[in-house]
Design a protein around this motif. Structure first.
Motif, PDB file in Angstrom:
ATOM      1  N   LEU A 101      30.835  35.172 104.003  1.00 13.64           N
ATOM      2  CA  LEU A 101      30.383  36.544 103.768  1.00 13.64           C
ATOM      3  C   LEU A 101      31.127  37.068 102.552  1.00 13.64           C
ATOM      4  CD1 LEU A 101      28.720  39.021 104.603  1.00 13.64           C
ATOM      5  CD2 LEU A 101      30.684  39.769 105.968  1.00 13.64           C
ATOM      6  N   LEU A 102      30.382  37.343 101.496  1.00 14.09           N
ATOM      7  CA  LEU A 102      30.944  37.840 100.238  1.00 14.09           C
ATOM      8  C   LEU A 102      30.601  39.314 100.068  1.00 14.09           C
ATOM      9  CD1 LEU A 102      32.090  37.536  97.297  1.00 14.09           C
ATOM     10  CD2 LEU A 102      29.766  36.865  96.623  1.00 14.09           C
ATOM     11  N   VAL A 103      31.614  40.153 100.016  1.00  7.94           N
ATOM     12  CA  VAL A 103      31.429  41.563  99.695  1.00  7.94           C
ATOM     13  C   VAL A 103      31.516  41.710  98.183  1.00  7.94           C
ATOM     14  CG1 VAL A 103      32.474  43.855  99.828  1.00  7.94           C
ATOM     15  CG2 VAL A 103      32.294  42.456 101.882  1.00  7.94           C
ATOM     16  N   THR A 104      30.511  42.320  97.573  1.00  5.92           N
ATOM     17  CA  THR A 104      30.475  42.441  96.125  1.00  5.92           C
ATOM     18  C   THR A 104      29.692  43.675  95.707  1.00  5.92           C
ATOM     19  OG1 THR A 104      29.817  41.328  94.062  1.00  5.92           O
ATOM     20  CG2 THR A 104      28.425  40.946  95.986  1.00  5.92           C
ATOM     21  N   HIS A 105      29.991  44.175  94.506  1.00 11.65           N
ATOM     22  CA  HIS A 105      29.186  45.233  93.899  1.00 11.65           C
ATOM     23  C   HIS A 105      28.178  44.646  92.910  1.00 11.65           C
ATOM     24  CE1 HIS A 105      32.458  48.074  95.146  1.00 11.65           C
ATOM     25  NE2 HIS A 105      31.436  48.881  95.270  1.00 11.65           N
ATOM     26  N   ASP A 106      28.263  43.366  92.651  1.00 10.60           N
ATOM     27  CA  ASP A 106      27.522  42.720  91.575  1.00 10.60           C
ATOM     28  C   ASP A 106      26.251  42.069  92.109  1.00 10.60           C
ATOM     29  OD1 ASP A 106      26.621  41.013  89.532  1.00 10.60           O
ATOM     30  OD2 ASP A 106      28.634  40.759  88.726  1.00 10.60           O
ATOM     31  N   VAL A 107      25.095  42.626  91.803  1.00  7.19           N
ATOM     32  CA  VAL A 107      23.820  42.101  92.279  1.00  7.19           C
ATOM     33  C   VAL A 107      23.581  40.695  91.742  1.00  7.19           C
ATOM     34  CG1 VAL A 107      21.308  42.393  92.135  1.00  7.19           C
ATOM     35  CG2 VAL A 107      22.769  44.361  92.645  1.00  7.19           C
ATOM     36  N   ASP A 108      23.879  40.473  90.463  1.00  7.32           N
ATOM     37  CA  ASP A 108      23.664  39.146  89.879  1.00  7.32           C
ATOM     38  C   ASP A 108      24.534  38.097  90.568  1.00  7.32           C
ATOM     39  OD1 ASP A 108      21.750  39.938  87.956  1.00  7.32           O
ATOM     40  OD2 ASP A 108      23.341  40.709  86.673  1.00  7.32           O
ATOM     41  N   GLU A 109      25.761  38.449  90.855  1.00 10.68           N
ATOM     42  CA  GLU A 109      26.658  37.544  91.569  1.00 10.68           C
ATOM     43  C   GLU A 109      26.094  37.191  92.939  1.00 10.68           C
ATOM     44  OE1 GLU A 109      31.111  37.875  91.352  1.00 10.68           O
ATOM     45  OE2 GLU A 109      30.757  38.855  93.296  1.00 10.68           O
ATOM     46  N   ALA A 110      25.603  38.188  93.652  1.00 12.57           N
ATOM     47  CA  ALA A 110      25.027  37.965  94.974  1.00 12.57           C
ATOM     48  C   ALA A 110      23.855  36.989  94.897  1.00 12.57           C
ATOM     49  CB  ALA A 110      24.571  39.297  95.571  1.00 12.57           C
ATOM     50  N   LEU A 111      22.981  37.173  93.913  1.00 10.35           N
ATOM     51  CA  LEU A 111      21.784  36.347  93.821  1.00 10.35           C
ATOM     52  C   LEU A 111      22.090  34.937  93.327  1.00 10.35           C
ATOM     53  CD1 LEU A 111      19.259  38.967  92.416  1.00 10.35           C
ATOM     54  CD2 LEU A 111      19.436  38.098  94.758  1.00 10.35           C
ATOM     55  N   LEU A 112      23.115  34.768  92.537  1.00  2.90           N
ATOM     56  CA  LEU A 112      23.480  33.445  92.055  1.00  2.90           C
ATOM     57  C   LEU A 112      24.144  32.608  93.150  1.00  2.90           C
ATOM     58  CD1 LEU A 112      24.823  34.249  88.478  1.00  2.90           C
ATOM     59  CD2 LEU A 112      22.749  32.963  89.048  1.00  2.90           C
ATOM     60  N   LEU A 113      24.821  33.256  94.099  1.00  4.05           N
ATOM     61  CA  LEU A 113      25.612  32.531  95.080  1.00  4.05           C
ATOM     62  C   LEU A 113      24.999  32.454  96.474  1.00  4.05           C
ATOM     63  CD1 LEU A 113      29.193  33.870  94.217  1.00  4.05           C
ATOM     64  CD2 LEU A 113      28.273  31.604  93.732  1.00  4.05           C
ATOM     65  N   ALA A 114      24.295  33.494  96.901  1.00  2.83           N
ATOM     66  CA  ALA A 114      24.005  33.644  98.325  1.00  2.83           C
ATOM     67  C   ALA A 114      22.635  33.115  98.758  1.00  2.83           C
ATOM     68  CB  ALA A 114      24.135  35.114  98.718  1.00  2.83           C
ATOM     69  N   ARG A 153      19.001  25.723  93.793  1.00  2.00           N
ATOM     70  CA  ARG A 153      20.276  25.760  93.077  1.00  2.00           C
ATOM     71  C   ARG A 153      20.341  24.584  92.121  1.00  2.00           C
ATOM     72  NH1 ARG A 153      23.774  29.094  96.211  1.00  2.00           N
ATOM     73  NH2 ARG A 153      22.919  29.513  98.270  1.00  2.00           N
ATOM     74  N   PRO A 154      21.040  24.716  90.991  1.00  4.17           N
ATOM     75  CA  PRO A 154      21.686  25.929  90.471  1.00  4.17           C
ATOM     76  C   PRO A 154      20.654  26.936  89.995  1.00  4.17           C
ATOM     77  CG  PRO A 154      21.810  24.182  88.854  1.00  4.17           C
ATOM     78  CD  PRO A 154      21.229  23.562  90.086  1.00  4.17           C
ATOM     79  N   ARG A 155      21.044  28.198  89.999  1.00  2.00           N
ATOM     80  CA  ARG A 155      20.124  29.284  89.685  1.00  2.00           C
ATOM     81  C   ARG A 155      20.366  29.820  88.285  1.00  2.00           C
ATOM     82  NH1 ARG A 155      21.105  32.073  95.585  1.00  2.00           N
ATOM     83  NH2 ARG A 155      19.920  30.513  96.778  1.00  2.00           N
ATOM     84  N   SER A 156      19.303  30.339  87.709  1.00  4.19           N
ATOM     85  CA  SER A 156      19.379  30.921  86.370  1.00  4.19           C
ATOM     86  C   SER A 156      18.958  32.379  86.423  1.00  4.19           C
ATOM     87  CB  SER A 156      18.454  30.164  85.413  1.00  4.19           C
ATOM     88  OG  SER A 156      18.308  30.874  84.197  1.00  4.19           O
ATOM     89  N   PRO A 157      19.711  33.270  85.760  1.00  2.60           N
ATOM     90  CA  PRO A 157      19.320  34.686  85.727  1.00  2.60           C
ATOM     91  C   PRO A 157      17.939  34.895  85.123  1.00  2.60           C
ATOM     92  CG  PRO A 157      21.572  34.412  84.963  1.00  2.60           C
ATOM     93  CD  PRO A 157      21.000  33.037  85.076  1.00  2.60           C
ATOM     94  N   GLY A 158      17.457  33.909  84.345  1.00  2.00           N
ATOM     95  CA  GLY A 158      16.139  34.036  83.728  1.00  2.00           C
ATOM     96  C   GLY A 158      14.987  33.661  84.630  1.00  2.00           C
ATOM     97  N   ASP A 159      15.268  33.176  85.835  1.00  2.00           N
ATOM     98  CA  ASP A 159      14.220  32.799  86.780  1.00  2.00           C
ATOM     99  C   ASP A 159      13.440  34.051  87.197  1.00  2.00           C
ATOM    100  OD1 ASP A 159      12.696  32.099  89.008  1.00  2.00           O
ATOM    101  OD2 ASP A 159      14.231  30.769  89.823  1.00  2.00           O
ATOM    102  N   PRO A 160      12.095  34.061  87.046  1.00  2.00           N
ATOM    103  CA  PRO A 160      11.309  35.250  87.419  1.00  2.00           C
ATOM    104  C   PRO A 160      11.481  35.645  88.885  1.00  2.00           C
ATOM    105  CG  PRO A 160      10.003  33.754  86.084  1.00  2.00           C
ATOM    106  CD  PRO A 160      11.264  33.024  86.401  1.00  2.00           C
ATOM    107  N   ALA A 161      11.622  34.648  89.774  1.00  2.00           N
ATOM    108  CA  ALA A 161      11.797  34.970  91.195  1.00  2.00           C
ATOM    109  C   ALA A 161      13.125  35.668  91.424  1.00  2.00           C
ATOM    110  CB  ALA A 161      11.713  33.694  92.029  1.00  2.00           C
TER     111      ALA A 161
END
Length: 243
Positions: free
Chosen positions: A177-190, A211-219
């Motif tokens: 369980l990762l508590v974070t304020h970072d949306v990009d971090e959440a989507l790259l890891l979780a 995985r691995p995920r790219s921030p450029g992925d439309p989904a």
């Protein structure tokens, strides 16, 4: 312990109040074994309070909380004792008298094997955070709780630390369980992203992406837009802040 092999955490009707004001208010939550979950929300919404309850650090609660016996937590501040060498910091709190080799194995796993005999003040921010992770991993947790562990790191060190956590999770298979304020971090890891609001889980979505995920992925971008909306943030606001 959890109620079955598929549930690592079961929370029902959890309430935690401070000065009569509920910060966590009748919260229900299930975390499945081996799942990586990210918990987002504005400051003061109860994220860190929930994590502390799950870690067993806060017991002034009402409701039901079932968690694995073996659990560990890493915070944003590494909390290393400056008068103890790194390997001794890793063993802090372990029962009995574990050998230095136990600490060195955990330090090697996080890429810090050569710094086991160093003093904490000689570590960089990223190294100190890895030592904190080693201190959590040495407990061989079934549940790993991470309270914004990358928040104080610079951008490049943060990316490396995120990759390390992803690798450790895939290798060990524990529930995270990762508590974070970072949306990009959440989507790259979780595998799953939760938004906490007004003391409860207000939004829950799977992050079912390869995985691995790219921030450029439309989904991934579509999920990002949904999470930002749940957090009350417009995409333009994020872009403007980054600029």
């Amino acid at each position: 312990m959890a109620t079955d092999l598929h549930r690592a955490v079961t929370v029902q009707g959890l309430t935690r109040s401070f000065d009569g004001r509920p910060v966590v208010d009748g919260l229900d939550l299930t975390l499945h074994a081996g799942q990586f979950t990210a918990l987002l929300g504005h400051s003061g919404c109860g994220k860190s309070t929930l994590l502390r309850v799950l870690a067993g650090l806060d017991r002034e609660i009402s409701g039901t909380v079932l968690v694995p016996r073996r659990r560990a937590v890493a915070f944003q501040a590494p909390r290393l004792m400056p008068w103890k060498r790194v390997w001794r910091n890793v063993l802090l709190g372990l029962p009995g008298k574990p050998d230095r080799e136990v600490a060195e194995r955990a330090l090697a796993e996080v890429g810090l094997g050569e710094r086991s005999g160093a003093w904490p003040k000689t570590l960089s921010g990223g190294e100190a955070q890895r030592a904190s992770l080693a201190r959590a991993l040495v407990r061989d947790p079934d549940l790993l709780l991470l309270d914004e562990p990358f928040g104080a790191l610079d951008a490049l060190t943060r990316i490396k630390a995120q990759r390390l956590v992803a690798e450790l999770w895939q290798r060990r298979g524990c529930t995270v369980l990762l508590v974070t304020h970072d949306v990009d971090e959440a989507l790259l890891l979780a595998d799953r992203a939760l938004v906490m609001r007004d003391g409860v889980i207000a939004y829950d979505t799977a992050v079912d992406l390869d995985r691995p995920r790219s921030p450029g992925d439309p989904a991934l971008a579509a999920l990002r837009t949904c999470l930002l909306a749940e957090l009350g943030v417009e995409e333009g606001d994020v872009a403007e802040k980054a600029a």
